[in-house]
Design a protein around this motif. Structure first.
Motif, PDB file in Angstrom:
ATOM      1  N   ALA A 236       0.906  -1.252  -0.063  1.00 54.48           N
ATOM      2  CA  ALA A 236       0.016   0.049  -0.007  1.00 54.48           C
ATOM      3  C   ALA A 236       0.786   1.257   0.023  1.00 54.48           C
ATOM      4  O   ALA A 236       0.581   2.361  -0.747  1.00 54.48           O
ATOM      5  CB  ALA A 236      -0.771  -0.162   1.374  1.00 54.48           C
ATOM      6  N   LEU A 237       1.837   1.251   0.625  1.00 49.95           N
ATOM      7  CA  LEU A 237       2.817   2.397   0.926  1.00 49.95           C
ATOM      8  C   LEU A 237       3.678   2.556  -0.567  1.00 49.95           C
ATOM      9  O   LEU A 237       3.745   3.576  -0.972  1.00 49.95           O
ATOM     10  CB  LEU A 237       3.785   2.028   1.979  1.00 49.95           C
ATOM     11  CG  LEU A 237       4.851   3.249   1.959  1.00 49.95           C
ATOM     12  CD1 LEU A 237       4.309   4.723   2.493  1.00 49.95           C
ATOM     13  CD2 LEU A 237       5.822   2.866   3.143  1.00 49.95           C
ATOM     14  N   LEU A 238       3.930   1.606  -1.144  1.00 53.30           N
ATOM     15  CA  LEU A 238       4.699   1.476  -2.359  1.00 53.30           C
ATOM     16  C   LEU A 238       3.768   2.234  -3.537  1.00 53.30           C
ATOM     17  O   LEU A 238       4.197   2.956  -4.469  1.00 53.30           O
ATOM     18  CB  LEU A 238       5.478   0.346  -2.876  1.00 53.30           C
ATOM     19  CG  LEU A 238       6.345  -0.416  -1.607  1.00 53.30           C
ATOM     20  CD1 LEU A 238       7.126  -1.470  -2.218  1.00 53.30           C
ATOM     21  CD2 LEU A 238       7.461   0.856  -1.205  1.00 53.30           C
ATOM     22  N   SER A 239       2.713   1.585  -3.667  1.00 53.81           N
ATOM     23  CA  SER A 239       1.883   1.845  -4.683  1.00 53.81           C
ATOM     24  C   SER A 239       1.248   3.323  -4.406  1.00 53.81           C
ATOM     25  O   SER A 239       0.966   4.070  -5.264  1.00 53.81           O
ATOM     26  CB  SER A 239       0.532   1.023  -4.662  1.00 53.81           C
ATOM     27  OG  SER A 239      -0.267   1.013  -3.523  1.00 53.81           O
ATOM     28  N   ALA A 240       1.119   3.993  -3.329  1.00 52.02           N
ATOM     29  CA  ALA A 240       0.831   5.393  -3.070  1.00 52.02           C
ATOM     30  C   ALA A 240       1.805   6.229  -3.695  1.00 52.02           C
ATOM     31  O   ALA A 240       1.510   7.491  -4.223  1.00 52.02           O
ATOM     32  CB  ALA A 240       0.785   5.838  -1.616  1.00 52.02           C
ATOM     33  N   ALA A 241       3.126   5.743  -4.035  1.00 52.14           N
ATOM     34  CA  ALA A 241       4.134   6.698  -4.609  1.00 52.14           C
ATOM     35  C   ALA A 241       3.828   6.922  -6.011  1.00 52.14           C
ATOM     36  O   ALA A 241       4.066   7.942  -6.560  1.00 52.14           O
ATOM     37  CB  ALA A 241       5.371   6.089  -4.551  1.00 52.14           C
TER      38      ALA A 241
ATOM     39  N   ASN B  69       6.194   2.668 -14.777  1.00 53.86           N
ATOM     40  CA  ASN B  69       7.498   3.469 -14.688  1.00 53.86           C
ATOM     41  C   ASN B  69       7.484   4.023 -13.161  1.00 53.86           C
ATOM     42  O   ASN B  69       8.635   4.002 -12.434  1.00 53.86           O
ATOM     43  CB  ASN B  69       7.703   4.123 -15.692  1.00 53.86           C
ATOM     44  CG  ASN B  69       8.127   3.573 -16.949  1.00 53.86           C
ATOM     45  OD1 ASN B  69       8.596   2.108 -17.105  1.00 53.86           O
ATOM     46  ND2 ASN B  69       7.841   3.917 -18.040  1.00 53.86           N
ATOM     47  N   ALA B  70       6.315   4.745 -13.024  1.00 56.31           N
ATOM     48  CA  ALA B  70       6.381   5.370 -11.593  1.00 56.31           C
ATOM     49  C   ALA B  70       6.296   4.556 -10.335  1.00 56.31           C
ATOM     50  O   ALA B  70       7.037   4.913  -9.560  1.00 56.31           O
ATOM     51  CB  ALA B  70       5.242   6.554 -11.726  1.00 56.31           C
ATOM     52  N   LEU B  71       5.733   3.248 -10.657  1.00 57.26           N
ATOM     53  CA  LEU B  71       5.486   2.494  -9.415  1.00 57.26           C
ATOM     54  C   LEU B  71       6.946   1.812  -9.338  1.00 57.26           C
ATOM     55  O   LEU B  71       7.331   1.786  -8.139  1.00 57.26           O
ATOM     56  CB  LEU B  71       4.371   1.398  -9.577  1.00 57.26           C
ATOM     57  CG  LEU B  71       4.357   0.278  -8.682  1.00 57.26           C
ATOM     58  CD1 LEU B  71       3.990   0.985  -7.523  1.00 57.26           C
ATOM     59  CD2 LEU B  71       3.610  -0.753  -9.185  1.00 57.26           C
ATOM     60  N   LEU B  72       7.708   1.502 -10.316  1.00 56.82           N
ATOM     61  CA  LEU B  72       9.186   0.956 -10.188  1.00 56.82           C
ATOM     62  C   LEU B  72      10.020   1.909  -9.819  1.00 56.82           C
ATOM     63  O   LEU B  72      10.813   1.521  -8.868  1.00 56.82           O
ATOM     64  CB  LEU B  72       9.270   0.440 -11.562  1.00 56.82           C
ATOM     65  CG  LEU B  72      10.822  -0.401 -11.567  1.00 56.82           C
ATOM     66  CD1 LEU B  72      10.620  -1.578 -10.601  1.00 56.82           C
ATOM     67  CD2 LEU B  72      11.205  -0.776 -13.071  1.00 56.82           C
ATOM     68  N   GLU B  73      10.074   2.940 -10.311  1.00 59.81           N
ATOM     69  CA  GLU B  73      11.275   3.946  -9.967  1.00 59.81           C
ATOM     70  C   GLU B  73      11.022   4.884  -8.769  1.00 59.81           C
ATOM     71  O   GLU B  73      11.903   5.261  -8.078  1.00 59.81           O
ATOM     72  CB  GLU B  73      11.477   4.971 -11.216  1.00 59.81           C
ATOM     73  CG  GLU B  73      11.803   4.296 -12.552  1.00 59.81           C
ATOM     74  CD  GLU B  73      12.883   3.439 -12.422  1.00 59.81           C
ATOM     75  OE1 GLU B  73      13.970   3.751 -11.582  1.00 59.81           O
ATOM     76  OE2 GLU B  73      13.083   2.432 -13.062  1.00 59.81           O
ATOM     77  N   ARG B  74       9.664   5.232  -8.148  1.00 56.95           N
ATOM     78  CA  ARG B  74       9.456   5.854  -7.214  1.00 56.95           C
ATOM     79  C   ARG B  74       9.109   4.963  -5.881  1.00 56.95           C
ATOM     80  O   ARG B  74       8.931   5.515  -5.001  1.00 56.95           O
ATOM     81  CB  ARG B  74       8.387   7.052  -7.389  1.00 56.95           C
ATOM     82  CG  ARG B  74       8.651   7.850  -8.575  1.00 56.95           C
ATOM     83  CD  ARG B  74       8.074   9.175  -8.314  1.00 56.95           C
ATOM     84  NE  ARG B  74       6.596   9.184  -8.329  1.00 56.95           N
ATOM     85  CZ  ARG B  74       5.813   9.476  -9.287  1.00 56.95           C
ATOM     86  NH1 ARG B  74       6.477   9.527 -10.897  1.00 56.95           N
ATOM     87  NH2 ARG B  74       4.538   9.209  -9.515  1.00 56.95           N
ATOM     88  N   GLY B  75       8.702   3.798  -6.360  1.00 56.53           N
ATOM     89  CA  GLY B  75       8.160   2.991  -4.955  1.00 56.53           C
ATOM     90  C   GLY B  75       8.968   1.680  -4.922  1.00 56.53           C
ATOM     91  O   GLY B  75       9.434   1.507  -3.856  1.00 56.53           O
ATOM     92  N   ILE B  76       8.989   0.959  -5.796  1.00 58.04           N
ATOM     93  CA  ILE B  76       9.736  -0.433  -5.524  1.00 58.04           C
ATOM     94  C   ILE B  76      11.083  -0.328  -5.203  1.00 58.04           C
ATOM     95  O   ILE B  76      11.744  -0.839  -4.368  1.00 58.04           O
ATOM     96  CB  ILE B  76       9.394  -1.511  -6.507  1.00 58.04           C
ATOM     97  CG1 ILE B  76       7.812  -1.781  -6.422  1.00 58.04           C
ATOM     98  CG2 ILE B  76      10.095  -2.486  -6.409  1.00 58.04           C
ATOM     99  CD1 ILE B  76       7.228  -2.589  -7.651  1.00 58.04           C
TER     100      ILE B  76
END
Length: 272
Positions: free
Chosen positions: A55-60, A195-202
């Motif tokens: 949940a925290l990572l997907s919020a990024a 891309n946003a989920l990978l680079e800013r979250g994961i």
């Protein structure tokens, strides 16, 4: 307890999060920021931590995800409101009915013709054995051979029809797959969210967990066989202390109430 579901992500999109996470861990040797994988934490431990923080990572990537969902819902609404879809379904239903009727005829025609051939030939040759031979015996035999020719023709027709139907169905399936391409807008929105989920979250989460596990507090790592000592991730047990001995400190004073019995006179004060 680990949180294994993300309220922000829809159920149909949660597998995409898992695929991105697995891809990042699988290609960790190609990313310098994940070069220390296996020294403190292994891939399975990192994956468990990331899933618990989904949940925290997907919020990024919340903005990109909201746009992606909006575009997808709009396209679905347009597809459902288009009458061509119902017309295609009706035409497909008619084609299926026609194909079903043709299949029934293709199966029954050779069977019926073959049965008639056997009956006429059996009766005709049986009559030819009678002396004198009946006049219609030759007619029965001729009719039997005619039904035999019809049986062969029906079998050939059925085989050719089935081959044509198989070729037509295969071409229809290919055309259907090619006629439903993914719209460019939806593809771009989906790629932007990925891309946003990978680079800013994961990736930041994995990088921080490898660099300083204590920075990722609140997500304890499960103990994996053969993983060795698991570092402290900032999650500590509460400090429980037993109450002090009676000699330590001053205990609050407590005295029982002063109960006094009523005055009772002796025997000499009995009633007169």
């Amino acid at each position: 307890m680990h949180m294994t579901s993300a309220p922000h992500l829809l159920t149909e999109d949660r597998p995409e999060f898992d695929r991105l996470l697995d891809e990042a861990l699988r290609t960790a040797d190609e990313r310098p920021e994940l070069a220390t994988l296996g020294e403190r934490l292994n891939a399975e431990q990192l994956r468990t931590m990331a899933l618990s923080a989904r949940a925290l990572l997907s919020a990024a990537a919340a903005a990109e995800y909201d746009h992606f969902v909006k575009v997808r819902e709009e396209l679905r609404d347009v597809a459902l409101s288009t009458p061509s879809g119902a017309a295609e379904n009706d035409s497909g239903q008619d084609e299926d009915d026609g194909a079903g009727a043709f299949a029934v005829v293709a199966v029954l025609a050779p069977v019926l013709a073959g049965t008639a051939m056997l009956i006429f030939l059996l009766v005709g040759y049986s009559l030819k054995m009678i002396d004198p031979e009946p006049a219609f015996a030759r007619t029965m035999v001729t009719a039997g051979w005619l039904f035999g020719a019809l049986t062969v023709a029906a079998l050939l027709f059925a085989v050719v029809g089935l081959l044509v139907a198989a070729v037509r169905n295969s071409s229809t399936e290919v055309a259907a797959e090619e006629s439903v391409p993914v719209p460019d807008e939806l593809s771009r929105a989906r790629e932007a969210w990925r891309n946003a989920l990978l680079e800013r979250g994961i990736m930041p989460f994995l990088r921080d967990a490898l660099a300083d596990p204590s920075a990722v507090s609140g997500y304890p790592v499960p103990r994996t066989p053969g993983a060795g000592r698991i570092p402290d991730l900032g999650y500590t047990r509460p400090d429980f202390t037993s109450p002090g001995a009676p000699s330590q400190g001053t205990r609050p004073g407590y005295s029982s109430p002063d109960f006094t019995s009523p005055d009772f006179g002796g025997p000499e004060t009995g009633p007169e």
